[in-house]
Motif scaffolding. Structure first.
Motif, PDB file in Angstrom:
ATOM      1  N   ALA A 102       1.155  -3.999  -3.177  1.00 40.46           N
ATOM      2  CA  ALA A 102       1.282  -2.990  -2.165  1.00 40.46           C
ATOM      3  C   ALA A 102       0.212  -2.897  -1.270  1.00 40.46           C
TER       4      ALA A 102
ATOM      5  N   ASP B 177       5.866  -2.374   0.133  1.00 36.62           N
ATOM      6  CA  ASP B 177       5.526  -3.288  -1.244  1.00 36.62           C
ATOM      7  C   ASP B 177       4.700  -4.320  -1.060  1.00 36.62           C
ATOM      8  N   THR B 178       4.439  -4.957   0.230  1.00 35.56           N
ATOM      9  CA  THR B 178       3.782  -6.202   0.643  1.00 35.56           C
ATOM     10  C   THR B 178       3.030  -5.711   1.818  1.00 35.56           C
TER      11      THR B 178
END
Length: 94
Positions: A61, A29-30
């Motif tokens: 993402a 996600d990051t």
């Protein structure tokens, strides 16, 4: 909270796995979570061949690819990822 390596761990975050023949695409996600996950994986086994992080356009993402081979089978990679308490594994389109 600290990890088994004695450093501050992350909150639980999702990752998406996509099998692509002889490799797995791992979407996180990051970027921060992706870098942390790569660091955890590199401590768990000889993990020197992941493709560079690729950031997704217009989202936070990013993804990387992990080649599968005899020492690193699909089942072993899934077990390693599943054993990391901070990771919530999702099977998905990306």
């Amino acid at each position: 909270m600290t990890s088994k390596f004695g450093e501050k761990s992350m909150n639980v975050f999702p990752i998406w796995l996509r099998p692509l023949g002889d490799l797995y695409r791992v979407r996180v996600d990051t970027v921060e979570h992706a870098k942390w996950l790569l660091d955890q994986l590199s401590r768990s086994f000889v993990f020197k061949t992941a493709a560079p992080l690729v950031e997704a356009a217009e989202t936070s993402a990013c993804s990387f690819e992990v080649p599968l081979n005899p020492p690193m089978s699909r089942a072993k990679l899934e077990r390693l990822l599943g054993a990391i308490p901070e990771v919530e594994m999702m099977m998905g389109p990306e």
